[in-house]
Each structure stands twice: as C-alpha cells, then as structure tokens.
Design a protein around this motif. Sequence first.
Motif, mmCIF file in Angstrom:
data_model
loop_
_atom_site.group_PDB
_atom_site.id
_atom_site.type_symbol
_atom_site.label_atom_id
_atom_site.label_comp_id
_atom_site.label_asym_id
_atom_site.label_seq_id
_atom_site.Cartn_x
_atom_site.Cartn_y
_atom_site.Cartn_z
ATOM 1 N N ASP A 333 -20.946 -26.887 -34.118
ATOM 2 C CA ASP A 333 -21.889 -25.842 -34.492
ATOM 3 C C ASP A 333 -23.134 -25.904 -33.622
ATOM 4 O OD1 ASP A 333 -23.778 -24.175 -35.734
ATOM 5 O OD2 ASP A 333 -22.642 -24.290 -37.592
ATOM 6 N N PRO A 334 -23.400 -24.850 -32.834
ATOM 7 C CA PRO A 334 -24.559 -24.902 -31.943
ATOM 8 C C PRO A 334 -25.871 -25.070 -32.705
ATOM 9 C CG PRO A 334 -23.632 -22.682 -32.038
ATOM 10 C CD PRO A 334 -22.664 -23.596 -32.730
ATOM 11 N N ARG A 335 -25.900 -24.694 -33.975
ATOM 12 C CA ARG A 335 -27.154 -24.770 -34.711
ATOM 13 C C ARG A 335 -27.527 -26.193 -35.096
ATOM 14 N NH1 ARG A 335 -25.094 -20.077 -38.513
ATOM 15 N NH2 ARG A 335 -23.224 -21.182 -37.900
ATOM 16 N N VAL A 336 -26.537 -27.084 -35.197
ATOM 17 C CA VAL A 336 -26.877 -28.467 -35.554
ATOM 18 C C VAL A 336 -26.653 -29.428 -34.395
ATOM 19 C CG1 VAL A 336 -26.573 -28.296 -38.021
ATOM 20 C CG2 VAL A 336 -24.602 -28.740 -36.590
ATOM 21 N N ARG A 337 -26.105 -28.884 -33.301
ATOM 22 C CA ARG A 337 -25.773 -29.743 -32.174
ATOM 23 C C ARG A 337 -27.025 -30.342 -31.558
ATOM 24 N NH1 ARG A 337 -21.325 -26.971 -28.939
ATOM 25 N NH2 ARG A 337 -22.949 -25.491 -28.503
ATOM 26 N N PRO B 102 -25.490 -16.085 -34.442
ATOM 27 C CA PRO B 102 -26.030 -17.431 -34.222
ATOM 28 C C PRO B 102 -25.123 -18.376 -33.431
ATOM 29 C CG PRO B 102 -25.412 -17.120 -36.527
ATOM 30 C CD PRO B 102 -25.321 -15.784 -35.863
ATOM 31 N N VAL B 103 -23.830 -18.079 -33.357
ATOM 32 C CA VAL B 103 -22.950 -19.029 -32.662
ATOM 33 C C VAL B 103 -22.488 -18.531 -31.292
ATOM 34 C CG1 VAL B 103 -22.165 -20.109 -34.799
ATOM 35 C CG2 VAL B 103 -20.853 -18.227 -33.824
ATOM 36 N N MET B 104 -23.101 -17.434 -30.810
ATOM 37 C CA MET B 104 -22.791 -16.985 -29.452
ATOM 38 C C MET B 104 -24.070 -17.052 -28.634
ATOM 39 S SD MET B 104 -20.433 -13.650 -30.306
ATOM 40 C CE MET B 104 -20.075 -13.116 -28.640
ATOM 41 N N THR B 105 -23.941 -17.424 -27.369
ATOM 42 C CA THR B 105 -25.142 -17.482 -26.547
ATOM 43 C C THR B 105 -25.631 -16.055 -26.278
ATOM 44 O OG1 THR B 105 -23.918 -17.372 -24.483
ATOM 45 C CG2 THR B 105 -24.339 -19.559 -25.363
ATOM 46 N N ALA B 106 -26.918 -15.959 -25.931
ATOM 47 C CA ALA B 106 -27.501 -14.652 -25.640
ATOM 48 C C ALA B 106 -26.692 -13.955 -24.547
ATOM 49 C CB ALA B 106 -28.948 -14.832 -25.209
ATOM 50 N N ILE B 138 -37.589 -11.094 -18.689
ATOM 51 C CA ILE B 138 -37.427 -12.520 -18.984
ATOM 52 C C ILE B 138 -37.475 -13.253 -17.657
ATOM 53 C CG2 ILE B 138 -35.703 -14.220 -19.675
ATOM 54 C CD1 ILE B 138 -35.099 -12.391 -22.050
ATOM 55 N N ARG B 139 -38.345 -14.262 -17.602
ATOM 56 C CA ARG B 139 -38.612 -14.891 -16.314
ATOM 57 C C ARG B 139 -37.466 -15.779 -15.851
ATOM 58 N NH1 ARG B 139 -43.245 -16.536 -18.562
ATOM 59 N NH2 ARG B 139 -44.467 -14.654 -18.850
ATOM 60 N N ASP B 140 -36.773 -16.373 -16.816
ATOM 61 C CA ASP B 140 -35.735 -17.321 -16.438
ATOM 62 C C ASP B 140 -34.391 -16.880 -17.028
ATOM 63 O OD1 ASP B 140 -34.271 -19.458 -15.698
ATOM 64 O OD2 ASP B 140 -35.474 -20.969 -16.748
ATOM 65 N N PRO B 141 -33.816 -15.809 -16.452
ATOM 66 C CA PRO B 141 -32.611 -15.208 -17.068
ATOM 67 C C PRO B 141 -31.468 -16.199 -17.248
ATOM 68 C CG PRO B 141 -33.453 -13.824 -15.300
ATOM 69 C CD PRO B 141 -34.207 -15.108 -15.228
ATOM 70 N N ALA B 142 -31.263 -17.086 -16.288
ATOM 71 C CA ALA B 142 -30.119 -17.990 -16.372
ATOM 72 C C ALA B 142 -30.243 -18.911 -17.582
ATOM 73 C CB ALA B 142 -30.010 -18.813 -15.094
ATOM 74 N N GLY B 146 -27.909 -18.764 -21.322
ATOM 75 C CA GLY B 146 -27.131 -19.877 -21.864
ATOM 76 C C GLY B 146 -27.652 -20.394 -23.190
ATOM 77 N N ALA B 147 -28.709 -19.762 -23.711
ATOM 78 C CA ALA B 147 -29.327 -20.274 -24.938
ATOM 79 C C ALA B 147 -28.730 -19.603 -26.169
ATOM 80 C CB ALA B 147 -30.836 -20.030 -24.895
ATOM 81 N N TYR B 148 -28.706 -20.334 -27.272
ATOM 82 C CA TYR B 148 -28.304 -19.760 -28.549
ATOM 83 C C TYR B 148 -29.532 -19.131 -29.210
ATOM 84 C CZ TYR B 148 -23.773 -21.964 -28.141
ATOM 85 O OH TYR B 148 -22.523 -22.300 -27.723
ATOM 86 N N PRO B 149 -29.314 -18.121 -30.063
ATOM 87 C CA PRO B 149 -30.454 -17.421 -30.656
ATOM 88 C C PRO B 149 -31.498 -18.335 -31.299
ATOM 89 C CG PRO B 149 -28.440 -16.238 -31.137
ATOM 90 C CD PRO B 149 -28.042 -17.486 -30.411
ATOM 91 N N HIS B 150 -31.062 -19.423 -31.940
ATOM 92 C CA HIS B 150 -32.065 -20.259 -32.611
ATOM 93 C C HIS B 150 -32.931 -21.019 -31.613
ATOM 94 C CE1 HIS B 150 -28.959 -23.338 -31.886
ATOM 95 N NE2 HIS B 150 -29.947 -24.196 -31.933
ATOM 96 N N GLU B 151 -32.530 -21.000 -30.339
ATOM 97 C CA GLU B 151 -33.339 -21.672 -29.325
ATOM 98 C C GLU B 151 -34.359 -20.725 -28.699
ATOM 99 O OE1 GLU B 151 -29.889 -24.798 -27.835
ATOM 100 O OE2 GLU B 151 -29.910 -22.778 -27.032
ATOM 101 N N LEU B 152 -34.330 -19.453 -29.141
ATOM 102 C CA LEU B 152 -35.236 -18.458 -28.568
ATOM 103 C C LEU B 152 -36.325 -18.093 -29.561
ATOM 104 C CD1 LEU B 152 -32.518 -16.048 -27.134
ATOM 105 C CD2 LEU B 152 -33.837 -17.735 -25.853
ATOM 106 N N SER B 153 -37.484 -17.716 -29.047
ATOM 107 C CA SER B 153 -38.552 -17.237 -29.919
ATOM 108 C C SER B 153 -38.221 -15.820 -30.376
ATOM 109 C CB SER B 153 -39.873 -17.230 -29.155
ATOM 110 O OG SER B 153 -39.812 -16.247 -28.139
#
Lengths: 337, 278
Positions: A333-337, B102-106, B138-142, B146-153
Amino acid sequence: MSGRLRTLAATTASVLITLFGLTVVTFFIGRVMPIDPIVAILGDHAPPDVVARVRIELGLNRPLWYQFWIFFRNLIHLDLGRSVMTTHPVLHDIGRYFPATFELATAAMIVATLIGVPLGVLAAVRQGTRTDHIVRVFSLAGSSIPVFMLAMLSLVVFYAALGWLPGTGQVSVVYDGIAPRITGMLVIDAAITGHWNTFYNALLHLIQPALVLAYFSMAYITRMTRGFMLDALRGEYITTARAKGLSAARIVWRHAFGNIWVQLITVLALTYAGLLEGAVVTETVFSWPGLGQYLTNSLLNADMNAVLGSTLVIGVIYVFLNLLADVLYRLMDPRVR
Amino acid sequence: MKVEIANLSIAFPTPRGPSLAVRGVSLTLGSEKLGIVGESGSGKSLTARSLLKLLPPEARVTADRLAFDGIDVLTATERQMRSIRGKRAGLILQDPKFSLNPVMTAGEQIAEAWRLHRRSSRREAREATLDLLAQVQIRDPARVAGAYPHELSGGMGQRVMIAMMMAPDPELLIADEPTSALDATVQAEILRLMEDLVSRRGMSLILISHDLPLVSHFCDRVVVMYAGRIVEELKAAGLARAEHPYTRGLLACLPTLSHPQPRLATMTRDPAWMDGSS
C-alpha cells in the motif's frame, strides 16, 4: 530508516509476546483439564505403585510452574514430547498429518477466493439489485449453516444418493500407498511421480471436503469484498474516474478494486489461517487424515503432548500468517509504505 | 459547443416522498465563462453534474431539454456519455485528497486520461504527461509524476487534477468548487492557472463556487442559485446592480477593508424565495 527498524522491532516483540502467551495458555488449559494422562498411558487397572512411579517419571509430581519450565525448555529445542497414541515424537506426527490439512485448506482457499472475490465485487457493483440479494443470501447461508451439517448433507447427496463423488478419506483403498510420499500432499505427490490413476482418484476425494470448506470461507470473503468495494465505489476518485470517461470495467477493477485488494489480502490471509486450524470438523466428517483429525483423536485419547503440540503449531501458523498479511500490507500500500 | 438546459429538475427519493434538489433550472452556455454561485445544497453542483450524467444512481432527473452540443443527455446511452466525459467535457472536483486515486501515481492518472482518448504508445503518454504537468506550472514534473496523491500538497494535487482533465483537450471544463479545499494563498494561483488555460485553449468554463466576488472576477456571467432555483442572472461586471434580495444580502454580508463595520450584516431569509415568486 530508524522508523522502519523500530517498526520491525515492535513487530518482532509483539510476535514473541503473542507466541509466549499462546504457550502459557495452551499449557495451563492442558493441565487443568480433568484428564489424568497416566490413566491414558497405563489404563484403568494399573497397580498403584506403577501409577506412582510413572507420575514421578513424567515429572507430574513437581509443581506446575516447574512443569511449565520443563515444557518451555523442551519447546525451545523444538521438542514437543512423544505422543502416547502413536509413540512417535509429536513433531514427527505433525509433519505426517499436516500436509493433508495443508492440501485441503489450500484447495478450499483457492476455490473460495476465485469465487468469493468476484461475487463480492459483482454484488457491490449491482448494489440493491436482485443479483446483490441473491449473492448475499447465498453467502449468508454459507456462514450460517454449520460445517458438519453441510459436510454430511453433501455426503448424503453427492456420495450416497447421486454417487457423483467418492465418500470419505483421502484416496480409495486400492490406491493407498502407491504414490511415494514426497510432499505429503497426495494429489501433488501422485502428479509429480506420474501416478495418474491415483492422482485422479485423490483429486475426486478432495473435491467434496474442499468445496464444503470453501463455501464457508467464501461466504466471509464475499461479504468482506462487497463491503470494501461499496466503500471504495463511494469514493470521490470514482467520480473522477467516471468523469474521465473510463469504461465501467476499468473503473471497477483498476480504480475501486485497486484500492481494496491490499486490505483484501489481510482478510484472505486470516481466512486461510482459519482454514488451516478450523478444518477439524470437516476432517472428522470426511475422515481426512490431517492435523484436525490427529488433534481430535489425541483429545479423545487424552494424549496431552499431542494436543498441546498440535494446538501450538496451529497457533504459530495463525500468528505467522497474520504477520505475513501485515508485512504485505506495508509493502503493497503506497499510503503506508 | 453549446449547452442547453431547460426546466431541469432533480429529485431524490426520501421516506416522505421525493425531495426536489433542483427545481426548474434553465440556462444556456456558449463559448464563455459561466459562474454558478449558491450556498451548500442550492443545487449548483447537481445542475452541473447532470450535464455529464454523473449523479448518484437514485437521483431522478427530468427536463424539457438537457443537451450538450446537440446530444440529448437525458436519453444518451452510457456509451455516448463516455464519448462526452473527459474527451469533450472535463470535471474538476473540490478536494484532490479525495478526488485523486490514492493508490495510483499522479503520472499514471494523467497518462490514463491521455491514452483513453488517443491511441498512443506508453512513451508518448509519458512525455505528454510531463508536458501537461509543466503546463500546470509544476516545476519538477518528473518527481510529481512519480508521486502518490498523499505525497502532494493540496495545491499540487489540484494542479494534477487540472492537468488530468486538460489531457484530452475538452471543449468545456466544469470546475466544482475547485479551490474550496485549498489555502487562501493557493486559491488565487489555481484559479489564475485555470483561467489562463481555459482562455488559451478557447474552452468554455463552468465555475461553481459559493464565493460570489471571486466568481465574478473570473467569469463573464454569473447565475445565483437558491434552494434549487436560479434567482438571479447577471453580467459579472454588473454585480453591484444585483436586484434579488438574496444576492444583495450575500454581498452585504461581505466584510470589506475600505468600509469596516463594527458588526457584519447577517442574512434574513424570506420564505417566498423558495417559490421563486419574489
């Protein structure tokens, strides 16, 4: 990285504590049972001086905590004692009986997953429709009917009345002992050694107990899948996926199911653990030579080492499948990884 | 591209009979930027979503006409709707925390939208994704791809959402409270970005919001909804000349720095507004 190490340490500690607790509880339940293991060994008519001697030899005259200490020390050395009934070391017996249980539980698990998960998804997608109601009744029946009842009904119908499937046991007597024992799972042993008649016969014998067990687990898997999917389908990201113009199949499987399969793995792992330990009743009805039957026979014969040993092994399997589910969850799970 | 809505009503079944959430809304939209303003539950979101047939399954929709570029949405099949959704009309939702998977990258989510409406290779889709992310500044598209939504503001997430809906190059963009979940400082940036993209591509825009001045700033025309009806329709520039007491009430409630008031006005609601008879 230190966070990950800490998680690892915490997990290990909790597993060790669980295992120790399991040992304590199992041991003391075994000791407070109103069964005299000496009678089980010597029979009712043994002279009193022999009984007294055996009691000292087995250490049963020592205080309970001391007996536990001995038991625990032996356990660390993987010595579960000898079975009175078979005269073999308990661990050896378990190694003999467990593969049959593993075979049965795995077959049941595969069927339960392959049917249960899609049924749950289908019911969720068609929530409130007739399909949904049928699936729910079908799965409710599976979790409500006692397994022994279903097992016997199945025997009456498919073996006795229709004659479609063979009756009890792992294989017909004529094929017994023909395929050499490699894994202990008869279907697999027969297949890899090319004993196709045995293979076919063993497979037919496997169908009934596996389906009975599978139905029970499938019911649970279906209900959990349906619940998870309903939750996922209500998500805003599903509206997004629809607004993108995606096909229904892609929305259901990639977007909704993609969000629940990790949770589902936990459910599947626990169900599987439940199958490995809970096949006792099914194994008894179908005379399946597995751990469940070994445990039942040991209980009926007051073979305490065997009972303690099998209970512990089952408990350990349960704990480790739990742990496996937990680890998988964290990895996937990417959310807890 | 033309949107026609005539006498649209949307009802939800309740134990006490159907409850009308939208009652007889009529509006048309050409190549322009339309704002729909109203409080929660006024039916603005439902009205916009009915155009894409993205209402909850229990919603009952009736209308004399509900058409997207001549296609009757009321009778359109799911298949016809899929050729409108995404490809011809995009939808931006309120909170990227919930509206992105939430489980797919942007990057996966943008590429999915891109590939759906064009037959292209994975590599092309990947390049297009990075290009789209650059277009939403977005300044750093790459990295973001590769980020998941919870890693983004929140602001980043909403940029991803915009990139995703821009990917198929639609003719209409519906933005349903696109900035309500964002920090005040980010709100303006996102709206400016959206406006810029919409103008440059010659797209139409429906901007749904409860922020009247904000909407009038970004749109050509504003409709004000109250209790499932349109109570007022104005040119954005003519906000000050609003006639309906509800609109005037809303404007009066706004605090201003130039004329500080010791006590802010509150809204007094007239039950007659419910019938639209004012």
